[in-house]
Design an enzyme around this catalytic site. Structure first.
Site, short mmCIF file in Angstrom:
data_model
loop_
_atom_site.label_atom_id
_atom_site.label_comp_id
_atom_site.label_asym_id
_atom_site.label_seq_id
_atom_site.Cartn_x
_atom_site.Cartn_y
_atom_site.Cartn_z
N ASN A 23 -17.79 -12.50 -3.49
CA ASN A 23 -18.32 -13.86 -3.68
C ASN A 23 -19.76 -13.72 -4.15
OD1 ASN A 23 -20.17 -13.90 -1.30
ND2 ASN A 23 -18.24 -13.50 -0.24
N PHE A 66 -23.72 -19.22 10.01
CA PHE A 66 -23.87 -20.13 8.88
C PHE A 66 -22.51 -20.72 8.56
CE2 PHE A 66 -28.16 -19.92 7.09
CZ PHE A 66 -28.71 -18.95 7.92
N LYS A 117 -6.38 2.96 -11.08
CA LYS A 117 -6.61 1.70 -11.79
C LYS A 117 -5.27 1.05 -12.12
CE LYS A 117 -8.83 -0.12 -15.88
NZ LYS A 117 -9.13 0.18 -17.27
N LYS A 134 -16.76 -24.88 13.60
CA LYS A 134 -17.07 -23.44 13.63
C LYS A 134 -17.99 -23.12 14.82
CE LYS A 134 -16.39 -22.82 8.70
NZ LYS A 134 -16.95 -22.68 7.36
N1 CTP Z 1 -17.73 -14.94 9.39
C1 CTP Z 1 -17.45 -13.71 9.97
N2 CTP Z 1 -16.27 -13.07 9.66
C2 CTP Z 1 -15.41 -13.59 8.79
C3 CTP Z 1 -15.68 -14.84 8.18
C4 CTP Z 1 -16.86 -15.49 8.50
O1 CTP Z 1 -18.25 -13.23 10.76
N3 CTP Z 1 -14.31 -12.93 8.51
C5 CTP Z 1 -18.97 -15.64 9.76
C6 CTP Z 1 -19.97 -15.80 8.64
O2 CTP Z 1 -20.89 -14.72 8.60
C7 CTP Z 1 -20.65 -17.11 8.97
C8 CTP Z 1 -19.59 -17.90 9.73
O3 CTP Z 1 -18.63 -16.94 10.16
O4 CTP Z 1 -21.75 -16.95 9.84
C9 CTP Z 1 -18.89 -18.96 8.91
O5 CTP Z 1 -18.44 -18.40 7.69
P1 CTP Z 1 -17.73 -19.33 6.61
O6 CTP Z 1 -17.35 -18.47 5.44
O7 CTP Z 1 -18.54 -20.56 6.39
O8 CTP Z 1 -16.44 -19.85 7.36
P2 CTP Z 1 -15.11 -19.19 7.80
O9 CTP Z 1 -15.15 -18.96 9.27
O10 CTP Z 1 -14.77 -18.00 6.95
O11 CTP Z 1 -14.07 -20.37 7.53
P3 CTP Z 1 -13.62 -21.04 6.14
O12 CTP Z 1 -13.68 -19.94 5.10
O13 CTP Z 1 -12.25 -21.51 6.42
O14 CTP Z 1 -14.58 -22.15 5.88
#
Ligand code: CTP
Length: 408
Positions: free
Chosen positions: A216, A329, A295, A343
């Site tokens: 990402n 976050f 690959k 969350k």
């Molecule tokens: N996070 C994590 N491990 C993951 C996914 C997320 O520790 N596998 C943590 C991120 O570092 C962030 C928080 O969870 O602090 C929220 O991440 P976010 O990407 O906003 O949400 P998700 O929990 O992944 O949920 P969704 O993608 O469904 O919004």
């Protein structure tokens, strides 16, 4: 609630820049420019030999103030200038510091403006040695630096590499941005002293084959700002980072990872020794079921990539939370409050910083962010758009305030 904004801590502060006679004196011009850019009031003291390397006028023009070079100048108030400047200084930086000034200050010799002024200084001193590598490594210089360290000076390690004199080794003046960073640090309250802070940053990278991956656009800037700010405030910081294009914050224990799995194992290894954990990383939620060793060749018109869920690292941390402060976050494209609060609860967090991603002023890749902080007690705080450095300090302010009230 108090708000500490990173660069506000240097605004209108009195910084005295001492310049000695070394090739690197030209770099202190850049340092002066940086200090002025962030609003510091800079007074420059040059030794006689510094004037052989860089013109006094350059420093005068950039600082907007007369440069001091001698105790005996044709000015009636000048004789006590060294005392006034020392009393008014919020921080002093000597860059470059030669072997000569190192020896003089270690032994209390006051035979020119800079050394006389230094005896009267009470504020933090950032001392940046720069000289030939053999001179730097000599017993006398090392002994003198040790004395200055014991006297409370912050001695910056010189850089290593090819020096202007043709030799190689330690002796290079650190980059002006790094010296600036240490000046900032010297001006910060040390309210995280003794606290171990674990921060994650950046994206993760899940390999599809050796040349392709799922990731990402996270730049890592938010997490790096938090790590830098926590270190400035006296924290012992570990930064676990996915692949980013940023310079390492100074004095931070860096751990480089690529995949979510690697990030998880690094986080779980360090969590036990952490008082505060801030998860700013944008972890990939899924990884390919199979990562091809070779690959993948383009044959079919359509292929399906099977993905499996990665562990939610923060959720697992929430389960093992104990007395630790846990902050995360929430990157959302819609329903910020509802999603962020969900969350916060599901991951057992103390604070979550929710932001809408995808706008030019906020989220991935930008220098600024606009977040709303949601707290465990149900309250929230909408913050204006601001630099990520400033936001990092506000988040730490809230964490420190929370820890204090927790102790009450
Ligand atoms: N996070 C994590 N491990 C993951 C996914 C997320 O520790 N596998 C943590 C991120 O570092 C962030 C928080 O969870 O602090 C929220 O991440 P976010 O990407 O906003 O949400 P998700 O929990 O992944 O949920 P969704 O993608 O469904 O919004």
């Amino acid at each position: 609630m108090s708000i500490i904004i990173m660069h506000d801590c240097i605004k209108n502060k009195n910084i005295v820049l001492g310049v000695c006679g070394g090739i690197a004196a030209y770099k202190s011009v850049e340092l002066l420019r940086l200090l002025k850019k962030y609003g510091a009031n800079v007074r420059v003291i040059m030794t006689q030999s510094a004037r052989e390397f860089v013109g006094q006028l350059t420093f005068e023009a950039l600082s907007g103030q007369p440069v001091c070079t001698s105790i005996f100048e044709e000015n009636d108030y000048v004789s006590i200038r060294h005392i006034d400047w020392a009393r008014e200084a919020d921080a002093v930086v000597i860059a470059p510091a030669t072997a000569n000034i190192t020896g003089k200050l270690a032994n209390g010799i006051a035979d020119d403006m800079l050394s006389t002024f230094m005896l009267a200084v009470k504020s933090p001193v950032i001392f940046c040695p720069s000289m030939n590598a053999n001179m730097y490594e000599s017993k006398a210089v090392q002994r003198n630096l040790e004395t200055l360290r014991a006297d409370g000076y912050f001695i910056m390690e010189p850089g290593t590499g090819k020096l202007a004199c043709g030799t190689a080794g330690p002796g290079r003046l650190p980059e002006p941005a790094d010296i600036f960073d240490r000046i900032l640090s010297s001006l910060m309250p040390k309210d995280l002293k003794g606290k171990r802070v674990l921060v994650t940053a950046g994206p993760t990278m899940e390999l599809i084959d050796p040349v392709r991956f799922i990731s990402n656009p996270s730049s890592g800037k938010m997490g790096y700002s938090i790590a830098r700010a926590a270190e400035h405030r006296g924290g012992k910081v570990v930064l676990i980072t996915g692949p980013v294009n940023l310079s390492d914050p100074l004095n931070v224990n860096m751990i480089y990872v690529r995949t979510a799995k690697e990030m998880a194992s690094a986080v779980f290894k360090h969590m036990k020794r952490s008082d505060i954990i801030i998860k700013a990383a944008a972890v990939s939620d899924y990884r390919p079921v199979r990562s091809s060793k070779q690959k993948i060749k383009k044959k079919k018109d359509e292929i399906v990539l099977a993905l499996q869920k990665n562990q939610d690292i923060l959720k697992e941390l929430g389960r093992k939370k104990g007395n630790r402060i846990l902050a995360g976050f929430a990157a959302e494209t819609e329903n910020l409050e509802k999603n962020a609060r969900k969350k916060l609860a599901e991951k057992n967090l103390d604070i979550i910083a929710g932001n809408i991603v995808g706008s030019p002023s906020s989220g991935f890749g930008t220098d600024t962010n606009k977040v709303t902080l949601f707290y465990r007690d149900g309250s929230k705080e909408s913050l204006p758009k601001m630099e990520k450095d400033a936001l990092a300090h506000i988040l730490l302010d809230r964490i420190v305030e929370g820890m204090v009230s927790h102790l009450d």
